[in-house]
Design an enzyme around this catalytic site. Structure first.
Site, PDB file in Angstrom:
ATOM      1  N   SER A 120       0.797  -1.222   0.000  1.00 12.65           N
ATOM      2  CA  SER A 120       0.000   0.000   0.000  1.00 12.65           C
ATOM      3  C   SER A 120       0.833   1.277   0.000  1.00 12.65           C
ATOM      4  CB  SER A 120      -0.961  -0.002   1.189  1.00 12.65           C
ATOM      5  OG  SER A 120      -0.266  -0.204   2.396  1.00 12.65           O
ATOM      6  N   HIS A 155      -5.408  -4.029  -2.467  1.00 11.36           N
ATOM      7  CA  HIS A 155      -5.035  -3.201  -3.617  1.00 11.36           C
ATOM      8  C   HIS A 155      -4.872  -4.003  -4.901  1.00 11.36           C
ATOM      9  CE1 HIS A 155      -4.474   0.240  -0.968  1.00 11.36           C
ATOM     10  NE2 HIS A 155      -3.859  -0.597  -0.136  1.00 11.36           N
ATOM     11  N   LYS A 158     -12.307  -0.127  -1.199  1.00  8.14           N
ATOM     12  CA  LYS A 158     -11.381   0.504  -2.143  1.00  8.14           C
ATOM     13  C   LYS A 158     -11.945   0.399  -3.559  1.00  8.14           C
ATOM     14  CE  LYS A 158      -7.579   0.655   0.974  1.00  8.14           C
ATOM     15  NZ  LYS A 158      -7.167  -0.265   2.034  1.00  8.14           N
TER      16      LYS A 158
HETATM   17  C1  LIG Z   1      -7.083  -0.408   3.474  1.00  7.96           C
HETATM   18  C2  LIG Z   1      -6.428  -1.666   3.841  1.00  7.96           C
HETATM   19  C3  LIG Z   1      -6.959  -2.514   4.818  1.00  7.96           C
HETATM   20  C4  LIG Z   1      -8.127  -2.115   5.677  1.00  7.96           C
HETATM   21  O1  LIG Z   1      -9.308  -2.071   4.985  1.00  7.96           O
HETATM   22  P1  LIG Z   1     -10.554  -1.212   5.524  1.00  7.96           P
HETATM   23  O2  LIG Z   1     -11.699  -1.853   4.856  1.00  7.96           O
HETATM   24  O3  LIG Z   1     -10.319   0.193   5.088  1.00  7.96           O
HETATM   25  O4  LIG Z   1     -10.593  -1.359   7.011  1.00  7.96           O
HETATM   26  C5  LIG Z   1      -6.345  -3.728   5.023  1.00  7.96           C
HETATM   27  N1  LIG Z   1      -5.243  -4.085   4.343  1.00  7.96           N
HETATM   28  C6  LIG Z   1      -4.678  -3.269   3.417  1.00  7.96           C
HETATM   29  C7  LIG Z   1      -3.459  -3.718   2.692  1.00  7.96           C
HETATM   30  C8  LIG Z   1      -5.247  -2.036   3.139  1.00  7.96           C
HETATM   31  O5  LIG Z   1      -4.678  -1.225   2.269  1.00  7.96           O
END
Ligand SMILES: *Cc1c(COP(=O)(O)O)cnc(C)c1O
Length: 403
Positions: free
Chosen positions: A191, A219, A250
């Site tokens: 990320s 991602h 996302k």
């Molecule tokens: C954003 C993210 C999460 C958490 O997800 P949410 O639904 O926003 O709580 C977990 N792992 C990674 C790699 C992320 O980028």
């Protein structure tokens, strides 16, 4: 009235932080928590009356506001209202929840899936349910905080391997007792850096050392693979990951997290993971939106092509100007700045020229590797990407990051 006047450790900790925030704000370098007033077409947003190009979005396929997804959410409100009757196991499971889990299982090519109220909660609860005292968990050093927290919470022996370094991982696996339970866990796309985990090597090591494999696809869904189903498709290795975790916040424009896996793992999690048993279900509108979004991804493959083209344009352009974008191959594009102050200054320049982008500084990344973390999506127009790169390039020259 100030209740806490004592100079204890907590007070000092809070003060150290608020001092840092005040300093950054006083120098016009604070761009977190900006209020977005409106989402505009072409991945633009209105902030305090100004229109800006959005380069901090995780809506990789531009699905936020998609008419089909909005419609599905509205229908769910009409059918079920806005909340559930509590936790899933007792009275909180709706048909839209089971439908969503079937959709996820199909999309991820697994037998079953389970959803939770956030991705963060998913990692916390899943790792700590699967692993416990005496077990061994192996985690990439750049894994997301929710994975780290899940590993710590599990009480298992916690081993961290150097980022994407399979020789180091093998050394750690070799050193663990042969008869203990082992879990290897990593992000699919990292990320902060945008690079991709070496899945083929990792799968081979898990087989060799009899370890479970869990991958966080926050991602990679909508980003990797010809049809956007994620990292197994990217490497043409369907069926090689035991536990595929993902988020619904996302690429999927909703909220929540999930795990896709075989039936037995999902049954176990449904009856043993505490975030499922002791926390309320996803609201109907969000479950329905997520359900529709997975279908839209498969129905509109042009979005993945657009994302790939935009990613190529953005990374290629920034590199061409002389920026260090590290090892990214995806829509997450780090633009290295150096010290924290430099990343803040770059952000200010970009924001003042209507490019909405944010810095990542220590301790989220190592000192000296502070950066802009920019993202592109399928919804950006190529001409708008050119404009953003011009702004970032000018800022880089002004601050001496590039020549
Ligand atoms: C954003 C993210 C999460 C958490 O997800 P949410 O639904 O926003 O709580 C977990 N792992 C990674 C790699 C992320 O980028």
């Amino acid at each position: 009235m100030d209740l806490h006047t004592t100079d204890d450790a907590v007070t000092r900790r809070i003060k150290a932080f608020t001092d840092r925030v005040s300093y950054v704000k006083a120098n016009d370098l604070y761009f977190y928590n900006q209020p977005i007033e409106e989402l505009l077409p072409g991945m633009r947003v209105r902030v305090r009356g100004r229109e800006m190009g959005m380069y901090a979005s995780y809506s990789y396929l531009g699905l936020v506001g998609h008419p089909r997804i909005n419609e599905a959410a509205k229908r769910a409100v009409d059918q079920f209202g806005t909340g559930t009757n509590g936790v899933r196991s007792l009275a909180g499971t709706l048909t839209i929840h089971t439908e969503l889990e079937e959709t996820i299982a199909n999309f991820k090519h697994t037998e079953a899936a389970i959803t939770y109220s956030s991705g963060y909660a998913t990692n916390l609860t899943v790792v700590s349910t699967l692993m416990g005292r005496g077990d061994y968990v192996f985690s990439d050093k750049l894994n997301h905080a929710s994975i780290v927290d899940g590993c710590l919470m599990s009480g298992a022996e916690f081993r961290r391997f150097r980022h994407n370094d399979m020789a180091h991982l093998e050394g750690l696996l070799k050193n663990a007792p042969p008869d203990v339970a082992k879990l290897v866990i990593a992000d699919s796309v990292f990320s902060m850096d945008g690079d991709i985990i070496n899945l083929p090597a990792m799968v081979a090591l898990c087989k060799k050392y009899n370890a479970w494999l869990m991958i966080d696809e926050a991602h990679s869904v909508g980003v990797l693979g010809k049809t956007g189903t994620g990292i197994e498709e990217h490497f043409d290795m369907y069926g090689s990951i035991d536990i595929k975790m993902g988020t619904l916040s996302k690429t999927i424009p909703s909220v929540g997290g999930y795990v896709a896996a075989n039936k037995d793992i999902i049954t176990y999690l449904r009856h043993a993971s505490r975030a499922y048993i002791f926390s309320a279900a996803l609201p109907p509108a969000q479950a329905a939106a997520a359900n529709e979004a997975f279908k839209v991804i498969l129905d509109e493959p042009w979005r993945i092509e657009r994302l790939n083209e935009n990613t190529k344009q953005f990374i290629g352009g920034l590199k061409g100007m002389g920026f260090d974008t590290m090892l990214t191959e995806t829509a997450i594009v780090p633009v290295l700045c150096g010290e924290d102050d430099m990343a803040f200054a770059m952000t200010r320049e970009a924001q003042h020229h209507d490019v909405f982008v944010l810095p990542v500084v220590s301790p989220a990344v190592p000192e000296g590797l502070a950066r802009l973390r920019a993202t592109v999506t399928a919804a950006h127009e190529p001409s708008e990407i050119e404009r953003a790169m011009d702004v970032i390039g000018e800022a880089g020259k002004k601050l001496g990051i590039i020549k």
